[in-house]
Write an enzyme that holds these catalytic residues in place. Structure first.
Site, PDB file in Angstrom:
ATOM      1  N   HIS A  66      -4.303   6.251  -1.238  1.00 42.58           N
ATOM      2  CA  HIS A  66      -4.900   6.342   0.105  1.00 42.58           C
ATOM      3  C   HIS A  66      -3.848   6.696   1.159  1.00 42.58           C
ATOM      4  CE1 HIS A  66      -8.686   6.080   1.982  1.00 42.58           C
ATOM      5  NE2 HIS A  66      -8.755   4.802   2.279  1.00 42.58           N
TER       6      HIS A  66
ATOM      7  N   ASP B 205      -5.779  11.696   2.379  1.00 41.34           N
ATOM      8  CA  ASP B 205      -6.068  11.835   0.953  1.00 41.34           C
ATOM      9  C   ASP B 205      -7.466  12.418   0.771  1.00 41.34           C
ATOM     10  OD1 ASP B 205      -6.783   9.220   2.108  1.00 41.34           O
ATOM     11  OD2 ASP B 205      -7.643   8.782   0.159  1.00 41.34           O
TER      12      ASP B 205
ATOM     13  N   TYR C  78       0.808  -1.226   0.000  1.00 41.62           N
ATOM     14  CA  TYR C  78       0.000   0.000   0.000  1.00 41.62           C
ATOM     15  C   TYR C  78       0.843   1.279   0.000  1.00 41.62           C
ATOM     16  CZ  TYR C  78      -3.889  -3.035   1.277  1.00 41.62           C
ATOM     17  OH  TYR C  78      -4.849  -4.012   1.280  1.00 41.62           O
TER      18      TYR C  78
ATOM     19  N   ASN D 273     -12.943   6.735   5.678  1.00 42.18           N
ATOM     20  CA  ASN D 273     -13.012   5.791   6.806  1.00 42.18           C
ATOM     21  C   ASN D 273     -12.004   6.074   7.910  1.00 42.18           C
ATOM     22  OD1 ASN D 273     -15.172   4.364   5.781  1.00 42.18           O
ATOM     23  ND2 ASN D 273     -13.864   3.008   4.575  1.00 42.18           N
TER      24      ASN D 273
ATOM     25  N   ASN E 237      -9.422   1.981   8.316  1.00 42.69           N
ATOM     26  CA  ASN E 237     -10.706   2.112   9.025  1.00 42.69           C
ATOM     27  C   ASN E 237     -10.564   1.924  10.532  1.00 42.69           C
ATOM     28  OD1 ASN E 237     -10.171  -0.587   8.847  1.00 42.69           O
ATOM     29  ND2 ASN E 237     -12.197  -1.191   8.148  1.00 42.69           N
TER      30      ASN E 237
ATOM     31  N   PHE F  51      -5.173  -0.783   9.976  1.00 41.42           N
ATOM     32  CA  PHE F  51      -5.709  -0.451   8.653  1.00 41.42           C
ATOM     33  C   PHE F  51      -6.471   0.867   8.754  1.00 41.42           C
ATOM     34  CE2 PHE F  51      -4.262  -4.599   7.643  1.00 41.42           C
ATOM     35  CZ  PHE F  51      -3.890  -4.474   6.304  1.00 41.42           C
TER      36      PHE F  51
END
Length: 196
Positions: free
Chosen positions: A23, A96, A18, A117, A71, A69
């Site tokens: 994100h 973001d 990632y 989130n 969220n 993560f």
């Protein structure tokens, strides 16, 4: 009148897969600030994230990139903020932003989560207090809400990435302005910036 910001959070998803995805734009701000100040971010399991500390304009500023993560970002933010008794209004969260084109970044204070989130979880874990500062790093929008999930977890095209990087770079300079001269001066400078 300076702002008493004591914690700068950069939102991201953990792991190499990632690291370069849209994100994670918020984390790029914290990474760049750490680089400029020659600080190494270290994993701190107590705060579920990478942490560091810098002193700028005579102010002690903690840096945090949650390694939960996206969220679950609030778990990390709340753990650190509660431990150091940092109030929501002393926190700046870089994240973001879909609703603006790449090459732009904006400061704001308070507001909702706008479907993000990471912000949603921070608001919920901070007792529904929305009064923290936000630094919105624009990544653009795929044009269709059904494509958003894949879009934010994808990598930007080279030209877009260059624009985002330029906005991150300017944002880091404007964080100094924010700490020294307050929100409106920082907004005036950052909001007139547009990477070409």
């Amino acid at each position: 009148m300076s702002n008493n910001i004591r914690l700068l959070v950069g939102l991201a998803n953990p792991g190499q897969e990632y690291a370069k995805t849209r994100h994670n734009a918020g984390a790029w701000v914290v990474e760049e600030l750490a680089r400029v100040h020659n600080v190494t971010l270290r994993m701190d399991p107590k705060y579920f994230g990478l942490t560091g500390r810098i002193t700028t304009n005579g102010q002690d500023l903690r840096l945090l990139i949650p390694t939960t993560f996206m969220n679950l970002s609030g778990k990390s933010v709340a753990a650190l903020a509660n431990f150091f008794q940092i109030k929501p209004e002393e926190i700046l969260v870089a994240h973001d932003e879909l609703d603006l084109p790449p090459g732009v970044a904006k400061f704001k204070k308070g507001g909702g989560h706008g479907g993000h989130n990471g912000l949603r979880d921070i608001i919920s874990k901070m007792g529904n207090n929305k009064d923290f500062y936000r630094l919105r790093i624009a990544i653009g929008h795929p044009g269709d809400k059904n494509k958003v999930a894949d879009y934010v977890l994808g990598k930007a095209q080279v030209k877009d990435q260059e624009l985002i990087d330029a906005a991150v770079d300017e944002s880091v300079r404007c964080i100094d302005v924010l700490l020294k001269d307050g929100l409106s001066k920082a907004q005036n400078r950052l909001h007139s910036f547009k990477a070409e």
